[in-house]
Design a protein around this motif. Sequence first.
Motif, mmCIF file in Angstrom:
data_model
loop_
_atom_site.group_PDB
_atom_site.id
_atom_site.type_symbol
_atom_site.label_atom_id
_atom_site.label_comp_id
_atom_site.label_asym_id
_atom_site.label_seq_id
_atom_site.Cartn_x
_atom_site.Cartn_y
_atom_site.Cartn_z
ATOM 1 N N SER A 88 0.468 -1.653 -0.273
ATOM 2 C CA SER A 88 0.086 -0.084 -0.144
ATOM 3 C C SER A 88 1.183 1.622 -0.145
ATOM 4 C CB SER A 88 -0.967 -0.066 1.212
ATOM 5 O OG SER A 88 -1.323 1.510 1.292
ATOM 6 N N ARG A 89 1.840 1.104 0.508
ATOM 7 C CA ARG A 89 2.404 2.563 1.035
ATOM 8 C C ARG A 89 3.105 2.396 -0.481
ATOM 9 N NH1 ARG A 89 6.904 3.574 5.911
ATOM 10 N NH2 ARG A 89 6.143 5.278 6.407
ATOM 11 N N GLY A 90 3.749 2.035 -1.794
ATOM 12 C CA GLY A 90 3.938 1.865 -3.203
ATOM 13 C C GLY A 90 3.530 2.637 -3.155
ATOM 14 N N ARG A 91 2.403 2.020 -3.063
ATOM 15 C CA ARG A 91 0.929 3.046 -4.396
ATOM 16 C C ARG A 91 0.475 4.391 -3.543
ATOM 17 N NH1 ARG A 91 -1.216 -2.343 -4.206
ATOM 18 N NH2 ARG A 91 -2.107 -1.795 -2.332
ATOM 19 N N GLN A 92 0.678 4.686 -2.596
ATOM 20 C CA GLN A 92 0.771 5.800 -2.407
ATOM 21 C C GLN A 92 1.878 7.039 -2.271
ATOM 22 O OE1 GLN A 92 -0.124 5.371 2.010
ATOM 23 N NE2 GLN A 92 -2.515 4.546 1.391
ATOM 24 N N VAL A 93 1.403 8.458 -2.951
ATOM 25 C CA VAL A 93 2.101 9.265 -3.071
ATOM 26 C C VAL A 93 1.673 10.280 -1.209
ATOM 27 C CG1 VAL A 93 3.047 12.152 -3.983
ATOM 28 C CG2 VAL A 93 1.755 8.895 -5.164
ATOM 29 N N PRO A 94 2.909 10.377 -0.941
ATOM 30 C CA PRO A 94 2.765 10.853 0.393
ATOM 31 C C PRO A 94 2.288 12.242 0.451
ATOM 32 C CG PRO A 94 4.855 10.873 0.451
ATOM 33 C CD PRO A 94 4.075 10.120 -1.014
ATOM 34 N N VAL A 95 1.416 12.867 0.460
ATOM 35 C CA VAL A 95 0.999 14.598 1.000
ATOM 36 C C VAL A 95 0.765 15.106 2.251
ATOM 37 C CG1 VAL A 95 -0.860 15.946 0.211
ATOM 38 C CG2 VAL A 95 -0.681 13.994 -1.299
ATOM 39 N N ALA A 96 1.483 16.577 2.081
ATOM 40 C CA ALA A 96 1.780 16.980 3.980
ATOM 41 C C ALA A 96 0.901 18.756 3.180
ATOM 42 C CB ALA A 96 2.821 17.105 4.211
ATOM 43 N N ASP A 97 -0.634 19.244 3.955
ATOM 44 C CA ASP A 97 -1.331 20.218 4.045
ATOM 45 C C ASP A 97 -2.032 20.250 4.581
ATOM 46 O OD1 ASP A 97 -2.897 18.702 2.425
ATOM 47 O OD2 ASP A 97 -2.924 20.123 0.683
ATOM 48 N N GLY A 98 -2.241 21.508 5.110
ATOM 49 C CA GLY A 98 -3.506 21.361 6.577
ATOM 50 C C GLY A 98 -3.836 21.429 7.219
ATOM 51 N N ASP A 99 -4.204 21.073 7.671
ATOM 52 C CA ASP A 99 -5.305 21.074 9.066
ATOM 53 C C ASP A 99 -4.655 19.353 9.798
ATOM 54 O OD1 ASP A 99 -6.047 22.779 10.061
ATOM 55 O OD2 ASP A 99 -7.828 22.420 9.796
ATOM 56 N N ALA A 100 -4.921 18.603 8.474
ATOM 57 C CA ALA A 100 -4.482 16.557 7.981
ATOM 58 C C ALA A 100 -3.407 16.139 8.739
ATOM 59 C CB ALA A 100 -5.050 15.913 6.969
#
Length: 184
Positions: A88-100
């Motif tokens: 799963s980790r290999g298919r996900q693009v990390p996104v870091a923004d906002g409250d999350a």
Amino acid sequence: MTLKEYFASTLAAARTGSAWAWESIYHDLAGPVAGYLRGAGAPDVEDLVSETFLSVAKDIHRFEGDEDSFRAWVFTIAHRRMQDAWRSRGRQVPVADGDAAQEHAERRWLGNVEHEAMTSMSMVEVHAIIDHLTQAQRDVLLLRVVGDLSVAQAAEVLDTSEGAVRALQNRALRDLRKELSDDA
């Protein structure tokens, strides 16, 4: 597990949803499962332990066997959850923004600093020792030492033969002895 003669009654009680039974099972296995996952370099160990025990709770009515078989079954589930997490980790693009992102950062970085530092230090030392081993050798050693599984149970978890587990363990121990004696 340390339930021994109480295993059958604890398992039966867990199947009916008894809190004390689930607490006993979790108390006996959560630490070794987390140690195995952490040693194998799994991402988000606490999440994987939770997912493992959720799967155990969901499928416990299907389990048949003794205490040793139960332990191997739980580690098999943990091993598969770890593999799923890597895929799963290999298919996900990390996104870091906002409250999350803020919430994730707080959850990840706030806590018991001393405990986290000591855990990190010990894991760094463990990884420094075992990083040169193959993944299969690491899995076998972690299951045998941290998980306290027998050769047969480790073979079941890894879906391989007992002979292969023995061979991997012997090679890993030989390599570790050589590595540690070279470092000395």
